[in-house]
Design a protein around this motif. Structure first.
Motif, PDB file in Angstrom:
ATOM      1  N   ARG A  27       0.812  -1.227   0.000  1.00 36.45           N
ATOM      2  CA  ARG A  27       0.000   0.000   0.000  1.00 36.45           C
ATOM      3  C   ARG A  27       0.844   1.277   0.000  1.00 36.45           C
ATOM      4  O   ARG A  27       0.299   2.363  -0.079  1.00 36.45           O
ATOM      5  CB  ARG A  27      -0.958   0.003   1.194  1.00 36.45           C
ATOM      6  CG  ARG A  27      -1.882  -1.200   1.241  1.00 36.45           C
ATOM      7  CD  ARG A  27      -3.082  -1.005   0.415  1.00 36.45           C
ATOM      8  NE  ARG A  27      -3.901  -2.218   0.374  1.00 36.45           N
ATOM      9  CZ  ARG A  27      -4.983  -2.335  -0.323  1.00 36.45           C
ATOM     10  NH1 ARG A  27      -5.416  -1.327  -1.034  1.00 36.45           N
ATOM     11  NH2 ARG A  27      -5.655  -3.456  -0.343  1.00 36.45           N
ATOM     12  N   LEU A  30      -0.989   1.034  -6.623  1.00 37.69           N
ATOM     13  CA  LEU A  30      -1.628  -0.275  -6.567  1.00 37.69           C
ATOM     14  C   LEU A  30      -1.889  -0.890  -7.932  1.00 37.69           C
ATOM     15  O   LEU A  30      -1.726  -2.102  -8.115  1.00 37.69           O
ATOM     16  CB  LEU A  30      -2.947  -0.168  -5.789  1.00 37.69           C
ATOM     17  CG  LEU A  30      -2.814   0.258  -4.329  1.00 37.69           C
ATOM     18  CD1 LEU A  30      -4.189   0.424  -3.704  1.00 37.69           C
ATOM     19  CD2 LEU A  30      -1.989  -0.742  -3.545  1.00 37.69           C
ATOM     20  N   TRP A  31      -2.279  -0.080  -8.908  1.00 33.62           N
ATOM     21  CA  TRP A  31      -2.693  -0.670 -10.179  1.00 33.62           C
ATOM     22  C   TRP A  31      -1.581  -1.446 -10.880  1.00 33.62           C
ATOM     23  O   TRP A  31      -1.860  -2.508 -11.443  1.00 33.62           O
ATOM     24  CB  TRP A  31      -3.381   0.354 -11.090  1.00 33.62           C
ATOM     25  CG  TRP A  31      -2.496   1.377 -11.703  1.00 33.62           C
ATOM     26  CD1 TRP A  31      -2.199   2.609 -11.209  1.00 33.62           C
ATOM     27  CD2 TRP A  31      -1.793   1.256 -12.928  1.00 33.62           C
ATOM     28  NE1 TRP A  31      -1.345   3.256 -12.044  1.00 33.62           N
ATOM     29  CE2 TRP A  31      -1.075   2.445 -13.121  1.00 33.62           C
ATOM     30  CE3 TRP A  31      -1.686   0.265 -13.893  1.00 33.62           C
ATOM     31  CZ2 TRP A  31      -0.264   2.667 -14.229  1.00 33.62           C
ATOM     32  CZ3 TRP A  31      -0.882   0.486 -14.988  1.00 33.62           C
ATOM     33  CH2 TRP A  31      -0.185   1.678 -15.150  1.00 33.62           C
ATOM     34  N   THR A  66      -9.696  -2.350  -3.416  1.00 36.61           N
ATOM     35  CA  THR A  66      -9.307  -1.060  -3.971  1.00 36.61           C
ATOM     36  C   THR A  66     -10.523  -0.362  -4.570  1.00 36.61           C
ATOM     37  O   THR A  66     -11.610  -0.937  -4.638  1.00 36.61           O
ATOM     38  CB  THR A  66      -8.254  -1.232  -5.087  1.00 36.61           C
ATOM     39  OG1 THR A  66      -8.833  -1.987  -6.156  1.00 36.61           O
ATOM     40  CG2 THR A  66      -7.000  -1.927  -4.581  1.00 36.61           C
ATOM     41  N   THR A  84      -9.047   2.073  -9.768  1.00 29.76           N
ATOM     42  CA  THR A  84      -7.741   1.419  -9.712  1.00 29.76           C
ATOM     43  C   THR A  84      -7.745   0.145 -10.542  1.00 29.76           C
ATOM     44  O   THR A  84      -6.826  -0.104 -11.336  1.00 29.76           O
ATOM     45  CB  THR A  84      -7.366   1.104  -8.251  1.00 29.76           C
ATOM     46  OG1 THR A  84      -7.367   2.327  -7.508  1.00 29.76           O
ATOM     47  CG2 THR A  84      -6.000   0.446  -8.153  1.00 29.76           C
TER      48      THR A  84
END
Length: 81
Positions: free
Chosen positions: A6, A10-11, A45, A49
Protein backbone atom coordinates in the motif's frame (compact mmCIF):
# COMPACT_ATOMS: atom_id res chain seq x y z
CA UNK A 1 -7.34 -10.78 -1.11
CA UNK A 2 -3.81 -10.68 -2.54
CA UNK A 3 -1.17 -8.81 -0.56
CA UNK A 4 -0.50 -5.39 -2.05
CA UNK A 5 2.18 -2.96 -0.97
CA UNK A 6 0.00 0.00 0.00
CA UNK A 7 3.04 2.32 -0.02
CA UNK A 8 3.33 1.95 -3.83
CA UNK A 9 0.90 2.53 -6.69
CA UNK A 10 -1.63 -0.27 -6.57
CA UNK A 11 -2.69 -0.67 -10.18
CA UNK A 12 0.73 -1.85 -11.48
CA UNK A 13 0.78 -4.47 -8.73
CA UNK A 14 -2.69 -5.60 -9.75
CA UNK A 15 -1.57 -5.79 -13.40
CA UNK A 16 1.35 -8.02 -12.39
CA UNK A 17 -0.90 -10.29 -10.34
CA UNK A 18 -3.60 -10.55 -12.99
CA UNK A 19 -1.02 -11.15 -15.74
CA UNK A 20 0.43 -14.03 -13.73
CA UNK A 21 -3.01 -15.47 -13.12
CA UNK A 22 -3.90 -15.19 -16.82
CA UNK A 23 -0.69 -16.93 -17.87
CA UNK A 24 -1.32 -19.64 -15.28
CA UNK A 25 -4.63 -20.37 -17.01
CA UNK A 26 -7.01 -19.17 -14.32
CA UNK A 27 -9.21 -17.87 -17.15
CA UNK A 28 -9.35 -19.68 -20.47
CA UNK A 29 -9.03 -17.92 -23.84
CA UNK A 30 -12.43 -16.61 -24.84
CA UNK A 31 -13.69 -16.59 -21.25
CA UNK A 32 -15.29 -13.44 -19.87
CA UNK A 33 -12.91 -11.65 -17.52
CA UNK A 34 -14.21 -10.40 -14.15
CA UNK A 35 -15.55 -6.85 -14.14
CA UNK A 36 -13.85 -3.94 -12.44
CA UNK A 37 -16.37 -3.93 -9.57
CA UNK A 38 -15.63 -7.59 -8.76
CA UNK A 39 -11.88 -7.00 -9.07
CA UNK A 40 -12.08 -3.93 -6.82
CA UNK A 41 -13.83 -6.03 -4.17
CA UNK A 42 -11.25 -8.81 -4.53
CA UNK A 43 -8.26 -6.46 -4.21
CA UNK A 44 -9.84 -4.07 -1.71
CA UNK A 45 -9.31 -1.06 -3.97
CA UNK A 46 -11.35 1.57 -5.76
CA UNK A 47 -12.98 0.60 -9.05
CA UNK A 48 -10.89 3.24 -10.85
CA UNK A 49 -7.74 1.42 -9.71
CA UNK A 50 -8.83 -1.89 -11.18
CA UNK A 51 -10.03 -0.10 -14.33
CA UNK A 52 -6.47 1.17 -14.90
CA UNK A 53 -5.19 -2.39 -14.51
CA UNK A 54 -7.72 -3.78 -16.99
CA UNK A 55 -6.88 -1.06 -19.53
CA UNK A 56 -3.19 -1.95 -19.18
CA UNK A 57 -3.95 -5.64 -19.78
CA UNK A 58 -5.92 -4.72 -22.89
CA UNK A 59 -2.97 -2.63 -24.10
CA UNK A 60 -0.75 -5.71 -23.67
CA UNK A 61 -3.18 -7.75 -25.75
CA UNK A 62 -4.15 -10.09 -22.92
CA UNK A 63 -7.78 -8.91 -22.92
CA UNK A 64 -10.12 -7.65 -25.60
CA UNK A 65 -13.10 -5.38 -25.01
CA UNK A 66 -16.43 -6.28 -26.52
CA UNK A 67 -18.50 -3.13 -26.18
CA UNK A 68 -21.58 -3.73 -24.07
CA UNK A 69 -20.36 -7.21 -23.12
CA UNK A 70 -17.18 -6.76 -21.10
CA UNK A 71 -13.59 -7.94 -21.38
CA UNK A 72 -12.62 -11.35 -22.68
CA UNK A 73 -9.37 -13.27 -22.42
CA UNK A 74 -7.33 -13.49 -25.61
CA UNK A 75 -4.91 -16.29 -26.42
CA UNK A 76 -2.52 -15.77 -23.53
CA UNK A 77 1.19 -16.03 -24.23
CA UNK A 78 3.13 -18.61 -22.22
CA UNK A 79 5.03 -17.38 -19.17
CA UNK A 80 8.32 -15.61 -19.77
CA UNK A 81 11.16 -18.08 -19.55
Amino acid sequence: MPDLDRTRNLWPQIVDDLRSRLRAGEWAPGERFPGTVALAAEYGTAQATTQKAVVALRAEGLLRLEVGQGNYVTDVAPPDV
